[in-house]
Design a protein around this motif. Structure first.
Motif, mmCIF file in Angstrom:
data_model
loop_
_atom_site.group_PDB
_atom_site.id
_atom_site.type_symbol
_atom_site.label_atom_id
_atom_site.label_comp_id
_atom_site.label_asym_id
_atom_site.label_seq_id
_atom_site.Cartn_x
_atom_site.Cartn_y
_atom_site.Cartn_z
ATOM 1 N N ARG A 1 0.831 -1.204 0.000
ATOM 2 C CA ARG A 1 0.000 0.000 0.000
ATOM 3 C C ARG A 1 0.866 1.255 0.000
ATOM 4 N N LEU A 2 0.282 2.347 -0.469
ATOM 5 C CA LEU A 2 0.945 3.662 -0.545
ATOM 6 C C LEU A 2 2.137 3.640 -1.498
ATOM 7 N N SER A 3 2.121 2.727 -2.456
ATOM 8 C CA SER A 3 3.305 2.540 -3.310
ATOM 9 C C SER A 3 3.003 2.592 -4.802
ATOM 10 N N TRP A 4 1.758 2.937 -5.156
ATOM 11 C CA TRP A 4 1.373 3.054 -6.561
ATOM 12 C C TRP A 4 1.557 1.746 -7.329
ATOM 13 N N ARG A 5 1.340 0.640 -6.619
ATOM 14 C CA ARG A 5 1.405 -0.679 -7.247
ATOM 15 C C ARG A 5 -0.023 -1.051 -7.646
ATOM 16 N N MET A 6 -0.424 -0.639 -8.845
ATOM 17 C CA MET A 6 -1.832 -0.688 -9.242
ATOM 18 C C MET A 6 -2.128 -1.846 -10.191
ATOM 19 N N MET A 7 -3.167 -2.609 -9.868
ATOM 20 C CA MET A 7 -3.660 -3.719 -10.694
ATOM 21 C C MET A 7 -2.546 -4.694 -11.053
ATOM 22 N N LEU A 8 -1.750 -5.067 -10.052
ATOM 23 C CA LEU A 8 -0.587 -5.904 -10.314
ATOM 24 C C LEU A 8 -0.780 -7.359 -9.935
ATOM 25 N N ARG A 9 -1.786 -7.643 -9.097
ATOM 26 C CA ARG A 9 -1.911 -9.028 -8.654
ATOM 27 C C ARG A 9 -3.348 -9.331 -8.292
ATOM 28 N N SER A 10 -3.638 -10.608 -8.354
ATOM 29 C CA SER A 10 -4.926 -11.125 -7.909
ATOM 30 C C SER A 10 -4.626 -12.211 -6.881
ATOM 31 N N ARG A 11 -5.253 -12.129 -5.729
ATOM 32 C CA ARG A 11 -4.983 -13.083 -4.652
ATOM 33 C C ARG A 11 -6.256 -13.844 -4.318
ATOM 34 N N SER A 12 -6.105 -15.115 -4.011
ATOM 35 C CA SER A 12 -7.208 -15.920 -3.495
ATOM 36 C C SER A 12 -6.648 -16.819 -2.405
ATOM 37 N N GLY A 13 -7.507 -17.199 -1.476
ATOM 38 C CA GLY A 13 -7.000 -17.992 -0.367
ATOM 39 C C GLY A 13 -8.086 -18.708 0.402
ATOM 40 N N THR A 14 -7.661 -19.600 1.263
ATOM 41 C CA THR A 14 -8.550 -20.293 2.187
ATOM 42 C C THR A 14 -7.997 -20.103 3.585
ATOM 43 N N ILE A 15 -8.887 -19.992 4.569
ATOM 44 C CA ILE A 15 -8.416 -19.793 5.938
ATOM 45 C C ILE A 15 -9.410 -20.404 6.920
ATOM 46 N N ARG A 16 -8.872 -20.964 7.986
ATOM 47 C CA ARG A 16 -9.705 -21.496 9.071
ATOM 48 C C ARG A 16 -9.099 -21.045 10.391
ATOM 49 N N TYR A 17 -9.922 -20.402 11.200
ATOM 50 C CA TYR A 17 -9.474 -19.934 12.514
ATOM 51 C C TYR A 17 -9.843 -20.959 13.575
ATOM 52 N N ARG A 18 -8.882 -21.266 14.429
ATOM 53 C CA ARG A 18 -9.184 -22.096 15.596
ATOM 54 C C ARG A 18 -8.747 -21.359 16.857
ATOM 55 N N VAL A 19 -9.676 -21.241 17.768
ATOM 56 C CA VAL A 19 -9.454 -20.510 19.009
ATOM 57 C C VAL A 19 -9.274 -21.531 20.131
ATOM 58 N N VAL A 20 -8.170 -21.417 20.858
ATOM 59 C CA VAL A 20 -7.837 -22.377 21.919
ATOM 60 C C VAL A 20 -7.867 -21.671 23.271
ATOM 61 N N ASN A 21 -8.721 -22.163 24.161
ATOM 62 C CA ASN A 21 -8.778 -21.643 25.524
ATOM 63 C C ASN A 21 -7.513 -22.062 26.260
ATOM 64 N N LYS A 22 -6.771 -21.099 26.794
ATOM 65 C CA LYS A 22 -5.489 -21.408 27.446
ATOM 66 C C LYS A 22 -5.662 -22.262 28.693
ATOM 67 N N GLU A 23 -6.769 -22.126 29.382
ATOM 68 C CA GLU A 23 -6.978 -22.846 30.633
ATOM 69 C C GLU A 23 -7.530 -24.240 30.408
ATOM 70 N N THR A 24 -8.583 -24.337 29.576
ATOM 71 C CA THR A 24 -9.258 -25.625 29.393
ATOM 72 C C THR A 24 -8.767 -26.370 28.151
ATOM 73 N N GLU A 25 -8.040 -25.657 27.266
ATOM 74 C CA GLU A 25 -7.573 -26.195 25.987
ATOM 75 C C GLU A 25 -8.739 -26.560 25.053
ATOM 76 N N LYS A 26 -9.898 -26.018 25.328
ATOM 77 C CA LYS A 26 -11.036 -26.224 24.435
ATOM 78 C C LYS A 26 -10.781 -25.510 23.114
ATOM 79 N N VAL A 27 -11.076 -26.196 22.001
ATOM 80 C CA VAL A 27 -10.854 -25.633 20.674
ATOM 81 C C VAL A 27 -12.194 -25.227 20.060
ATOM 82 N N THR A 28 -12.247 -24.004 19.559
ATOM 83 C CA THR A 28 -13.441 -23.502 18.873
ATOM 84 C C THR A 28 -13.056 -23.098 17.458
#
Length: 438
Positions: free
Chosen positions: A325-352
């Protein structure tokens, strides 16, 4: 010598007419953002807005607040065009547009950044000295001249924008035309021109013309023998961008910039219908000379330096996005991706596991999956939300990204707790994995 060049008086017709076009265009941008639903989709409907990091406190107004906000900016644009209370209206628009720019980056566009810079430049230029309600109300304000540095500030800013845009295109995916293929794939359903835009020979023309136009347009407009053909090419280039890429007012704002390259009397004959004006060409260096030169020097050092900062980061900016950003790099790339968030309780180690559809719009989900700062910011959001429920958590992601027509690769280190690492603005974030050699 330099002082004499910068502080000589010239006809201000170029600036006066540009002010009118500038005001009308920013008014159209703001009212159009309401009418087309951009405000609703970007600032009203999302439950969570991705602001620039460090400006999280800057959030959209509740209810219909953002509609009113944009309506006020549109009205300020009309006041700028009319030259009515110009200093107030131009500076107020600059501040309000900066607020919009910083409070959301889901719809980031280099042109929004350019408009923010231009808004402040115009706020401090004497663009209300003629053909304005201010000059009509206060005749002592009227003037037909300005300092030469005002014109050259605009020209140098344009030269920086276009030159960096051209140089940035000199990379493999642009030079083998595959990036153009990516850009045009979404245009195949366009009426009449959709199929034409899929032709390989068109891609080659677009790629080569894009590099040469950006590199040569400012010198060609400055040189009188090539000025008219450069102007004709500018019309074609910017109308093509407007029709094909639908980027709002900015092709027309770019055409308005060409006013600064034509003779002032030509501008007067076409737009102001006034006879030649007599300019006192006596060189009078103002007492504020040193302050003006220091401000301009600092400004342009920053403008030249910012687009170079990615060279000091690890890996390719096309992959990491750091310094993009802020660099005048215009229409130079197309990005696609997949992501999965997992939240881990530090005390119980429960994963959400997080269902992003419950939090984000489709466009926001795309940004979170593809851009590291979005991924990091959403992790901070999740940590805060769980903390409000009394849970101390870690946030991990499984994330793969591809750039242009490349392959998907793991992007963020899945073993790093994104909620606990700081964001680095000026150095590489080590949790962004390097791009494997294919």
């Amino acid at each position: 010598m330099l002082a004499h060049f910068l502080f000589k008086k010239i006809d201000n017709a170029q600036l006066i007419v540009f002010r009118i076009f500038y005001g009308l265009l920013v008014s159209a941008e703001c009212y159009g953002a309401i009418a087309t639903g951009w405000v609703r989709r970007t600032l009203v409907e999302p439950k969570f807005t991705f602001s620039f990091i460090g400006f999280e406190w800057l959030q959209p107004l509740p209810g219909n607040g953002m509609y009113i906000y944009f309506a006020i900016m549109g009205t300020l644009g009309l006041m700028i065009a009319l030259g009515y209370r110009y200093r107030f209206s131009a500076l107020a628009f600059a501040v309000m547009w900066t607020g919009v720019y910083l409070m959301q980056k889901t719809s980031y566009n280099n042109h929004y950044y350019l408009l923010m810079l231009l808004a402040y430049i115009m706020a401090f230029f004497p663009a209300h000295k003629d053909a304005s309600l201010d000059a009509k109300r206060n005749p002592s304000l009227r003037s037909h001249s300005m300092f030469n540095w005002i014109r050259w500030t605009i020209i140098l800013q344009l030269f920086i924008v276009y030159t960096y845009a051209s140089v940035a295109k000199l990379y493999a995916d642009w030079l083998d035309f595959s990036m153009i293929d990516v850009l045009m794939q979404s245009k195949k359903d366009y009426f009449l021109i959709g199929e034409l835009l899929q032709q390989k020979w068109v891609h080659k023309i677009v790629a080569i013309f894009g590099i040469l136009f950006d590199l040569l347009i400012v010198p060609a407009l400055l040189w009188k023998p090539t000025r008219k053909i450069a102007f004709v090419l500018s019309i074609f280039f910017h109308l093509f961008n407007s029709i094909v890429f639908q980027i709002g007012i900015f092709p027309y704002l770019s055409l308005a910039f060409t006013l600064f390259f034509f003779e002032p009397q030509t501008i007067r004959n076409i737009f102001l219908k006034t006879k030649a004006v007599k300019i006192d060409k006596t060189i009078v260096i103002p007492k504020s000379k040193n302050r003006i030169l220091v401000i301009l020097g600092i400004y342009f050092v920053i403008q030249i330096s910012l687009p170079l900062r990615h060279h000091f980061f690890v890996d390719d900016v096309l992959w990491t996005e750091e310094g993009h950003r802020l660099s005048w790099r215009m229409m130079l790339r197309s990005r696609s991706g997949t992501i999965r968030y997992r939240v881990v309780n530090k005390e119980t180690e429960k994963v959400t596991y997080i269902d992003l559809k419950e939090y984000l719009t489709a466009k926001q989900r795309n940004r979170v999956a593809c851009y590291p700062d979005f991924s990091w910011q959403f992790a901070q959001r999740l940590k805060k939300e769980f903390a409000e429920k009394g849970e101390d958590v870690q946030v991990f992601v499984d994330n793969k990204v591809k750039v242009n027509q490349g392959s998907y690769h793991e992007f963020i280190d899945p073993e790093v707790d994104l909620a606990s690492v700081p964001w680095k603005h000026f150095s590489h974030n080590e949790w962004i994995l390097p791009l494997p050699k294919e």
